[in-house]
Scaffold this motif. Structure first.
Motif, PDB file in Angstrom:
ATOM      1  N   ARG A 134       8.255  10.379  -1.603  1.00  0.00           N
ATOM      2  CA  ARG A 134       7.903  11.078  -2.687  1.00  0.00           C
ATOM      3  C   ARG A 134       8.542  12.305  -3.230  1.00  0.00           C
ATOM      4  O   ARG A 134       8.366  12.777  -4.298  1.00  0.00           O
ATOM      5  CB  ARG A 134       6.327  11.524  -2.283  1.00  0.00           C
ATOM      6  N   LEU A 160       0.790  -1.104  -0.065  1.00  0.00           N
ATOM      7  CA  LEU A 160      -0.092  -0.137   0.149  1.00  0.00           C
ATOM      8  C   LEU A 160       1.005   1.109   0.006  1.00  0.00           C
ATOM      9  O   LEU A 160       0.763   2.314  -0.703  1.00  0.00           O
ATOM     10  CB  LEU A 160      -0.960  -0.122   1.191  1.00  0.00           C
ATOM     11  N   ILE A 161       2.015   1.198   1.014  1.00  0.00           N
ATOM     12  CA  ILE A 161       2.650   2.441   0.883  1.00  0.00           C
ATOM     13  C   ILE A 161       3.605   2.590  -0.305  1.00  0.00           C
ATOM     14  O   ILE A 161       3.562   3.944  -0.814  1.00  0.00           O
ATOM     15  CB  ILE A 161       3.699   2.240   2.270  1.00  0.00           C
ATOM     16  N   ARG A 188       1.444   4.235  -2.839  1.00  0.00           N
ATOM     17  CA  ARG A 188       0.871   5.774  -2.481  1.00  0.00           C
ATOM     18  C   ARG A 188       2.277   6.637  -2.677  1.00  0.00           C
ATOM     19  O   ARG A 188       1.808   7.630  -2.928  1.00  0.00           O
ATOM     20  CB  ARG A 188       0.607   5.667  -1.142  1.00  0.00           C
ATOM     21  N   CYS A 189       3.370   6.089  -2.586  1.00  0.00           N
ATOM     22  CA  CYS A 189       4.561   7.121  -2.856  1.00  0.00           C
ATOM     23  C   CYS A 189       5.364   6.873  -4.032  1.00  0.00           C
ATOM     24  O   CYS A 189       6.498   7.415  -4.439  1.00  0.00           O
ATOM     25  CB  CYS A 189       5.392   7.186  -1.563  1.00  0.00           C
TER      26      CYS A 189
END
Length: 430
Positions: free
Chosen positions: A321, A29-30, A33-34
């Protein structure tokens, strides 16, 4: 997907273990997201053999966290050791100088050395993040520094210590005294064995110093904060506060005005209808006021494995990010050294509790002192006939200056009928 961000974690206590759990259990998931994986490559703690409930066998172990700075395969260091100086400060300085981004939950470190570390980070072209240092799971640093960036901030204040808020809440709900509630809080794990930093307001002051810098673009100035804790609050004060329409909270408050930066931490009476008066138990809350958004209110858990680790990982994700914003959201060289506003200059109303011998002329003596200093009263109550012939006298003043009321209380304390040191609590009409 681009190369992974390689992370080293110093400190595997409650929060450190929480960070490991989040990064491992939400790995996919991480990464989505980044835009890149985040990989734990190294850890350091005081005891390698301790069972922490997580598997650390796949990470390189370092007996000395300072060695992180020398490793080419580490991009980012997470410091969860604590303390304003010592190894925490050395690790921050050496990591940043070595070109590694740095994430910490250490409010004391940032409160005392934030400006200098920000300079080091910017010179090295890396990130310094500390969201978890203030209000745990509430993303207040990002909210103020980014979400409210279009505003000139007027005021920021809040309940920044869950331990104190829990104690005050329990005193009100049970009618017990401070000492009994503190002992129970320690038994339940809400308070440390040595609760000094919490109950004496130091923890709140560390967090306020950081919030002030983020809100106002000033250098962190912990030493200029007025700090007062909750040790002297008694059950009778909780009761009388409610009777006159208030609730007692330990607040940290900062305001930047034409006369300088006002920073203070102390118990305060807030009106029962105020949202911050409704914040109970170990929750934190922050109120930020800006010229275009007026007032914003944030509430959440201020400590614990999950909330604090969540804030740490959010900082790591931001860095993954590619966000390399100035640590205090303005260049370190532009942080202003604000003139501190002396506490003597504070103006407001005050609650006063006096413990006196009940005998003729006592009230006249007290009011005479106040009259001589032009202090007018809004409320006067006499409570609690005791077996020893003493009573509580409760006073609520109209607005006056801090130095005036403190001078009056010093004189009142010298009256032969006054048994204990007077207690005063500032009334905040927020």
């Amino acid at each position: 997907m681009t190369n992974s961000l390689k992370v080293a974690i110093a400190g595997l206590g409650t929060v450190g273990v929480g960070v490991v759990k989040i990064l491992e259990s939400h790995k996919d998931l991480i990464a989505a997201r980044c835009g890149r994986p985040i990989e734990i490559v190294a850890v350091s703690a005081s005891n390698r053999a301790r069972d922490r409930g997580v598997d650390i066998s796949g990470y390189q172990w370092f007996d000395n966290a300072l060695d992180f700075a020398e490793q080419d395969n580490i991009d980012l260091v997470v410091e969860l050791i604590g303390g304003s100086d010592g190894i925490a400060k050395e690790l921050a300085q050496q990591s940043l100088e070595a070109g590694k981004s740095f994430v910490t939950a250490n409010k004391a470190l940032i409160a005392h050395h934030g400006a200098s570390l920000a300079t080091t980070a910017q010179e090295a072209g890396v990130a310094l993040r500390y969201e978890a240092a203030v209000a745990g799971g509430i993303p207040i640093i990002k909210a103020v520094g980014e979400g409210l960036a279009a505003n000139k901030m007027n005021l920021i204040y809040g309940i920044l210590n869950g331990t104190c808020n829990y104690i005050l809440t329990q005193m009100e709900s049970t009618g017990q005294g401070f000492g009994d509630v503190l002992a129970e809080a320690q038994r339940l794990g809400y308070a440390e064995a040595d609760p000094t930093f919490d109950v004496d307001g130091i923890d709140t002051a560390h967090k306020l110093a950081i919030l002030s810098s983020v809100a106002f673009g000033t250098e962190t100035d912990f030493n200029s904060i007025y700090v007062e804790g909750i040790r002297r609050i008694e059950a009778v004060d909780i009761e009388y506060a409610r009777e006159i329409g208030y609730r007692i909270k330990l607040l940290g408050l900062a305001r930047l005005g034409s006369n300088g930066l006002e920073q203070r931490v102390h118990p305060a009476m807030v009106k029962l209808e105020e949202p911050i008066a409704q914040v109970e138990d170990a929750f934190n809350a922050v109120v930020a006021e800006g010229d275009f958004i007026d007032r914003t209110f944030y509430q959440g858990r201020g400590a614990g494995e999950g909330p604090t680790a969540s804030a740490v990982v959010a900082d790591i994700i931001d860095i993954a990010r590619g966000h390399m914003d100035a640590p205090f959201f303005v260049p370190a060289s532009e942080l202003v050294k604000a003139e501190p506003v002396p506490m003597d200059d504070h103006e407001g109303a005050f609650y006063i509790r006096l413990h006196v011998q009940e005998r003729p002329g006592v009230i006249a003596d007290i009011t005479s002192v106040l009259k001589d200093r032009n202090v007018s009263l809004d409320v006067m109550l006499q409570k609690g006939h005791e077996l020893d012939g003493s009573v509580y006298v409760i006073l609520v003043t109209h607005v006056t200056r801090e130095n005036i009321i403190m001078g009056a209380l010093q004189e009142i304390a010298g009256l032969s009928s006054v048994q204990d040191e007077p207690l005063t609590i500032r009334i905040e009409n927020l």
